[in-house]
Design an enzyme around this catalytic site. Sequence first.
Site, PDB file in Angstrom:
ATOM      1  N   ALA A  65      39.734  11.874 -21.935  1.00  0.00           N
ATOM      2  CA  ALA A  65      39.915  10.674 -22.760  1.00  0.00           C
ATOM      3  C   ALA A  65      41.366  10.204 -22.718  1.00  0.00           C
ATOM      4  O   ALA A  65      41.644   9.009 -22.513  1.00  0.00           O
ATOM      5  CB  ALA A  65      39.482  10.955 -24.204  1.00  0.00           C
ATOM      6  N   GLU A  84      51.235  16.601 -24.592  1.00  0.00           N
ATOM      7  CA  GLU A  84      50.246  17.685 -24.556  1.00  0.00           C
ATOM      8  C   GLU A  84      50.909  18.914 -25.162  1.00  0.00           C
ATOM      9  O   GLU A  84      51.982  19.320 -24.726  1.00  0.00           O
ATOM     10  CB  GLU A  84      49.821  17.942 -23.105  1.00  0.00           C
ATOM     11  N   ASN A  92      39.973  20.956 -22.754  1.00  0.00           N
ATOM     12  CA  ASN A  92      38.612  21.393 -22.422  1.00  0.00           C
ATOM     13  C   ASN A  92      38.103  20.703 -21.167  1.00  0.00           C
ATOM     14  O   ASN A  92      37.218  21.223 -20.478  1.00  0.00           O
ATOM     15  CB  ASN A  92      37.641  21.043 -23.560  1.00  0.00           C
ATOM     16  N   GLY A  97      32.027  21.738 -17.208  1.00  0.00           N
ATOM     17  CA  GLY A  97      31.154  21.993 -16.055  1.00  0.00           C
ATOM     18  C   GLY A  97      31.096  20.876 -15.019  1.00  0.00           C
ATOM     19  O   GLY A  97      30.430  21.022 -13.985  1.00  0.00           O
ATOM     20  N   GLY A  98      31.782  19.761 -15.288  1.00  0.00           N
ATOM     21  CA  GLY A  98      31.858  18.704 -14.281  1.00  0.00           C
ATOM     22  C   GLY A  98      30.594  17.875 -14.129  1.00  0.00           C
ATOM     23  O   GLY A  98      30.355  17.304 -13.065  1.00  0.00           O
ATOM     24  N   ARG A 343      20.336  21.131 -26.948  1.00  0.00           N
ATOM     25  CA  ARG A 343      21.204  22.261 -27.248  1.00  0.00           C
ATOM     26  C   ARG A 343      20.942  22.859 -28.631  1.00  0.00           C
ATOM     27  O   ARG A 343      20.902  24.064 -28.795  1.00  0.00           O
ATOM     28  CB  ARG A 343      22.661  21.812 -27.146  1.00  0.00           C
ATOM     29  N   GLU A 479      36.586  13.640 -27.890  1.00  0.00           N
ATOM     30  CA  GLU A 479      35.986  14.528 -28.896  1.00  0.00           C
ATOM     31  C   GLU A 479      36.657  14.444 -30.258  1.00  0.00           C
ATOM     32  O   GLU A 479      36.063  14.832 -31.263  1.00  0.00           O
ATOM     33  CB  GLU A 479      36.005  15.975 -28.372  1.00  0.00           C
TER      34      GLU A 479
END
Length: 514
Positions: A65, A84, A92, A97-98, A343, A479
């Site tokens: 993002a 950062e 993350n 997992g791409g 999930r 997120e």
Amino acid sequence: MSKKSDERENITRRNFLKSSIGITAATGVALGGLSLNPKDALASAPVPKKWHQKYDVIVIGSGFAGLAAAIEARNAGATVLIIEKMQVLGGNSIINGGDFCAAGTKMQEKNGVKDSPELMLKDMLKAGQYLNHPELAKIVAYGSKDALEWCENYIGANFTRLNFHGGHSVKRAHQTANASGSELVNKMIAKAKELNIKIETMTKLVRLIKNEKNRVVGIEVKKGYTFPDEKSGTQAFYKANKAVVLASGGFSRDIPLRQIHDPRLDEKFESTNHPGATGEALLAACMAGALDVQMDWIQLGPWTSPDEKGFGYVPPFCERLVGYGPMINPKTGRRFFKETGNRKERADAIILLGHPVIILGDSYAVDKQVFPRILQKGLENGAIKKFDTLEELAKHYNIPVEPFKEEISKWNSFVERKKDPDFDCMIFPDAKPTVTPPFYAARLWPKVHHTMGGLFINKDAQIIGFDLKPIPGLYGAGEVTGGIHGAVRLGGIAMADCIVFGRIAGKNAAKEKS
Ligand code: ADP
């Protein structure tokens, strides 16, 4: 405020945390997320006399993002800084997992998959138990194809395979060439550098600074911060001429904060996240008047293994096998839930059993579905096991052999018919009965994976305040924001969400008047 009263307030706050959620100072890392000095909470803290650095747009966080926002802001003519707090970039995003969900793409067409943004939105809302803010979810679903094409054509990331994730109606997860988010993050970092975007690691956002008109005009940081040492770093003030974009990720690793919203999620639940997934930047925004939403919807990944640390290799092993191999309760030898469920449904079903379960596949399914590096790494760390026979597999996991073999025969008959009358698992057209040795298996036990709640944004990615109006000069994406996914974020939607809203935030931040 005097130093003494500062200290008093600090102690009171610590006592509150201890008494309300039973934590001790031993949880120092997680407490780091909540260790802001109370004076930081002042909504309109004075604008400093001296700014150490000045940029048009300052982005907090270097995941999907933040990088998307920074690149778009720069391309719209703004000078841009990314801060950062960790020593490494990518949060993350670089360990994900791409898998990038997008609807109506060329790859889907090539694979004969019929999909549309309408169907993607429908799946998101159904999984989200209709708690998703539909206008925000719609922007993600309808913008997903364009976002994927931007990553491919402009950023240069390669997507080579189409995957399925539980809860979707069709295969729509476009997997990066190395089955990791690093393929995209590393290329976005290279693009950011090419565009002369300044990136500063080990710089932590402490507080947002607003002027007398309630506008965010800059940030207070700790420069030279060494996670998780809250005493490290020196105070500095950075001015944002146009806007600040918060893209600081979720709070899955922030045990006190997650327990405030879901008291069940104590330290016994491991997390798939990088250690810096703590909520202090989100709280800094709340302290500056931002609204948070749906904070207690915290997702457990149903595909993680207790036999490896963090995210590990079992999640992509498991998720590639659903719809191709069965998930078994080792106590009974029987299946117990729809393998292709979302999930939450699956994590809840496993937790209800109260012990880890098994996912398995034969060599046909594994060779076809599982990325070779993932299989190799999982075998090396011991979380994935290989067996010559089903009996051997049963013996290893203490599964009663006869019921297990019966159950596998039943599963195989469902695979032949492509229909599962027991649990309504989706069975893919190219799935075959589980008969070909060797067999591969792993144990599954949920870990905290994603925080669906966060800061409330509007469709322009502006962060909304307690007066229900956008906070001038403050944008959010990824997120750290909430309300897009409702109760459940479907697999592979995070990448779409981050890129879609990151780009919106960056473009709009650059449009603000200096
Ligand atoms: P997303 O998927 O939403 O882009 P990521 O977890 O990939 O989120 O990236 C968020 C990044 O923000 C992480 O690298 C994290 O270390 C960083 N971050 C979190 N809090 C702060 C903070 N207070 N100051 C600076 N960076 C932060």
